[in-house]
Design a protein around this motif. Structure first.
Motif, PDB file in Angstrom:
ATOM      1  N   LEU A  29      -8.817   8.029   1.969  1.00  0.00           N
ATOM      2  CA  LEU A  29     -10.147   7.434   1.889  1.00  0.00           C
ATOM      3  C   LEU A  29     -10.825   7.664   3.239  1.00  0.00           C
ATOM      4  O   LEU A  29     -10.295   7.232   4.272  1.00  0.00           O
ATOM      5  N   GLU A  52     -11.206  10.048  -1.589  1.00  0.00           N
ATOM      6  CA  GLU A  52     -12.462   9.332  -1.755  1.00  0.00           C
ATOM      7  C   GLU A  52     -13.223   9.439  -0.434  1.00  0.00           C
ATOM      8  O   GLU A  52     -12.642   9.190   0.626  1.00  0.00           O
ATOM      9  N   LEU A  65     -14.454  -1.862   5.090  1.00  0.00           N
ATOM     10  CA  LEU A  65     -13.964  -1.041   3.973  1.00  0.00           C
ATOM     11  C   LEU A  65     -12.492  -0.680   4.176  1.00  0.00           C
ATOM     12  O   LEU A  65     -11.677  -0.770   3.245  1.00  0.00           O
ATOM     13  N   CYS A  67     -10.253  -2.261   5.902  1.00  0.00           N
ATOM     14  CA  CYS A  67      -9.394  -3.444   5.733  1.00  0.00           C
ATOM     15  C   CYS A  67      -9.225  -3.776   4.252  1.00  0.00           C
ATOM     16  O   CYS A  67      -8.123  -4.120   3.809  1.00  0.00           O
ATOM     17  N   GLY A  68     -10.304  -3.677   3.491  1.00  0.00           N
ATOM     18  CA  GLY A  68     -10.202  -3.918   2.052  1.00  0.00           C
ATOM     19  C   GLY A  68      -9.287  -2.900   1.381  1.00  0.00           C
ATOM     20  O   GLY A  68      -8.493  -3.240   0.502  1.00  0.00           O
ATOM     21  N   ALA A  69      -9.405  -1.656   1.822  1.00  0.00           N
ATOM     22  CA  ALA A  69      -8.555  -0.605   1.255  1.00  0.00           C
ATOM     23  C   ALA A  69      -7.084  -0.903   1.535  1.00  0.00           C
ATOM     24  O   ALA A  69      -6.234  -0.786   0.650  1.00  0.00           O
ATOM     25  N   TRP A  70      -6.794  -1.322   2.767  1.00  0.00           N
ATOM     26  CA  TRP A  70      -5.396  -1.631   3.101  1.00  0.00           C
ATOM     27  C   TRP A  70      -4.901  -2.843   2.316  1.00  0.00           C
ATOM     28  O   TRP A  70      -3.741  -2.873   1.862  1.00  0.00           O
ATOM     29  N   ALA A  71      -5.753  -3.832   2.138  1.00  0.00           N
ATOM     30  CA  ALA A  71      -5.368  -5.001   1.338  1.00  0.00           C
ATOM     31  C   ALA A  71      -4.962  -4.560  -0.063  1.00  0.00           C
ATOM     32  O   ALA A  71      -4.124  -5.191  -0.704  1.00  0.00           O
ATOM     33  N   GLY A  72      -5.575  -3.463  -0.533  1.00  0.00           N
ATOM     34  CA  GLY A  72      -5.254  -2.937  -1.850  1.00  0.00           C
ATOM     35  C   GLY A  72      -4.266  -1.785  -1.823  1.00  0.00           C
ATOM     36  O   GLY A  72      -4.021  -1.156  -2.857  1.00  0.00           O
ATOM     37  N   GLY A  73      -3.724  -1.454  -0.645  1.00  0.00           N
ATOM     38  CA  GLY A  73      -2.665  -0.454  -0.596  1.00  0.00           C
ATOM     39  C   GLY A  73      -3.104   0.971  -0.345  1.00  0.00           C
ATOM     40  O   GLY A  73      -2.358   1.907  -0.625  1.00  0.00           O
ATOM     41  N   ARG A  74      -4.301   1.150   0.201  1.00  0.00           N
ATOM     42  CA  ARG A  74      -4.789   2.505   0.435  1.00  0.00           C
ATOM     43  C   ARG A  74      -5.100   2.712   1.917  1.00  0.00           C
ATOM     44  O   ARG A  74      -5.552   1.792   2.589  1.00  0.00           O
ATOM     45  N   PHE A 100      -4.618  -5.839  10.702  1.00  0.00           N
ATOM     46  CA  PHE A 100      -4.721  -4.675   9.823  1.00  0.00           C
ATOM     47  C   PHE A 100      -4.425  -3.402  10.611  1.00  0.00           C
ATOM     48  O   PHE A 100      -4.749  -3.314  11.799  1.00  0.00           O
TER      49      PHE A 100
END
Lengths: 178, 197
Positions: A29, A52, A65, A67-74, A100
């Motif tokens: 990403l 992405e 963005l 941090c949100g991606a890492w929270a979801g494993g990306r 993070f």
């Protein structure tokens, strides 16, 4: 140096090497505010079906963005120029508070063959600002260094959990051309 | 419980709204904007799948975008306030440029900065967030002014009918602060654990 300066829109090999180092480290990403020095990576990210690429209106969006991606494993990387680092200051508190991983590649302005003196204040402040917000700063001044540090920074971020920035010196990119 | 003190507009009760939005949540993932929306979501029932923000003002919607892109099979909602959304208003353009079908942004709009003394915000002074979201090209944009409308929003959070935005008109008023976990690393770890990461 001719090969690193021939095309400000980014067709040189170190730019491919940096992109491939991030991809090999699991980054899929890429969030960015455009810069000529990142043009090659941006183009490749958009062309890669497994990646992405998200264009931002301002750089701190990319911090949240990621941090949100890492929270979801990306795994995400933020591509920006030095002027954007100042925009990220408060949002980097999210990186620290949540511990993070964070990876950014920063093309430097205002330090070498800069035609625009208004780039100089934030360019000068960039390393201090990143360090003040807990981000480890690595600097690449040669093509080989750029690729090597991109590889190491990706591992630092996602294996060790260290927030890290790779500064890509302006001499890698050269004078802005239109 | 200190509730509804100084209630002086005719909007909805924010705690009722958020409790309704979070009901029957299934696998819904939530990112909450700092301040009252975080307390509201905590008051509706703590859940490992809530990512509570205590700071990062202006970042909630973008955190939701990152999460939605990382978890395309799950529905992601951002629940935030008007002041927080305004600080990161460009995020609506960024989200509009990508529009993941599993992302919804819900703004609890009372037209005021509630955590700092109820100063009027831009939405109380003329900014129409639905018009902004529409102009940014989000797939659906809706406004709820009653609990029937809130139920419609709730269903849309799960609907995967496009990337959406909802403004819910809430009343101003003081509520008891329901404080969830405040260690960001702990919030992150339990969230990721809930996702099997």
């Amino acid at each position: 140096m001719a090969t690193t300066r021939q095309d400000a829109t980014g067709t040189t090999s170190w730019q491919d090497g940096v992109y491939e180092a991030l991809r090999a480290g699991g980054v899929d990403l890429f969030a960015y505010v455009p810069d000529a020095g990142h043009a090659r990576a941006i183009r490749r990210a958009h062309a890669d079906p497994d990646v992405e690429a998200v264009v931002l209106t301002t750089e701190e969006e990319g911090v949240a963005l990621a941090c949100g991606a890492w929270a979801g494993g990306r795994r995400a990387a933020l591509l920006m120029q030095s002027s954007g680092v100042g925009n990220c200051i408060n949002m980097l508190g999210l990186v620290q508070s949540g511990r993070f991983p964070f990876l950014t590649l920063v093309t430097m302005r205002g330090e070498w063959e800069e035609f625009n003196p208004w780039q100089e204040p934030m360019g000068r402040a960039t390393p201090a600002v990143l360090e003040a917000m807990g981000v480890t700063v690595l600097r690449a001044t040669t093509p080989d260094e750029a690729v090597d540090l991109a590889r190491r920074a990706t591992a630092m971020a996602f294996e060790d959990g260290t927030p890290v920035a790779v500064l890509l010196s302006q001499q890698l990119i050269g004078r802005k051309v239109w | 419980m200190v509730q509804n003190q100084n209630m002086h507009s005719n909007g909805l009760d924010r705690r009722d709204v958020v409790r309704a939005l979070m009901s029957d949540r299934g696998g819904l993932l939530a990112v909450t904007g700092l301040g009252s929306p975080t307390w509201d979501v905590a008051a509706a029932g703590d859940d490992d799948r809530n990512f509570y923000l205590w700071g990062a003002m202006g970042g909630a919607a973008m955190m939701g975008l990152g999460l939605a892109l990382a978890q395309p099979d799950r529905s992601v909602c951002v629940i935030t306030g008007d002041g927080e959304m305004l600080m990161g208003i460009g995020a609506l353009a960024t989200i509009g440029a990508r529009r993941p079908v599993n992302l919804s942004v819900v703004v609890l709009d009372n037209g005021h900065y509630g955590e700092t003394g109820m100063q009027r915000s831009h939405t109380g002074l003329g900014t129409d967030l639905c018009a902004v979201a529409r102009a940014c090209g989000l797939d659906w944009v809706t406004e709820a002014t009653d609990m029937v409308g809130v139920e419609t929003v709730r269903r849309r959070l799960h609907g995967r009918e496009g990337c959406g935005f909802a403004r819910i008109a809430i009343a101003t008023g003081e509520y008891e602060r329901i404080l969830p976990e405040r260690d960001g690393a702990a919030i992150k770890t339990r969230f990721r654990t809930a996702l099997g990461l």
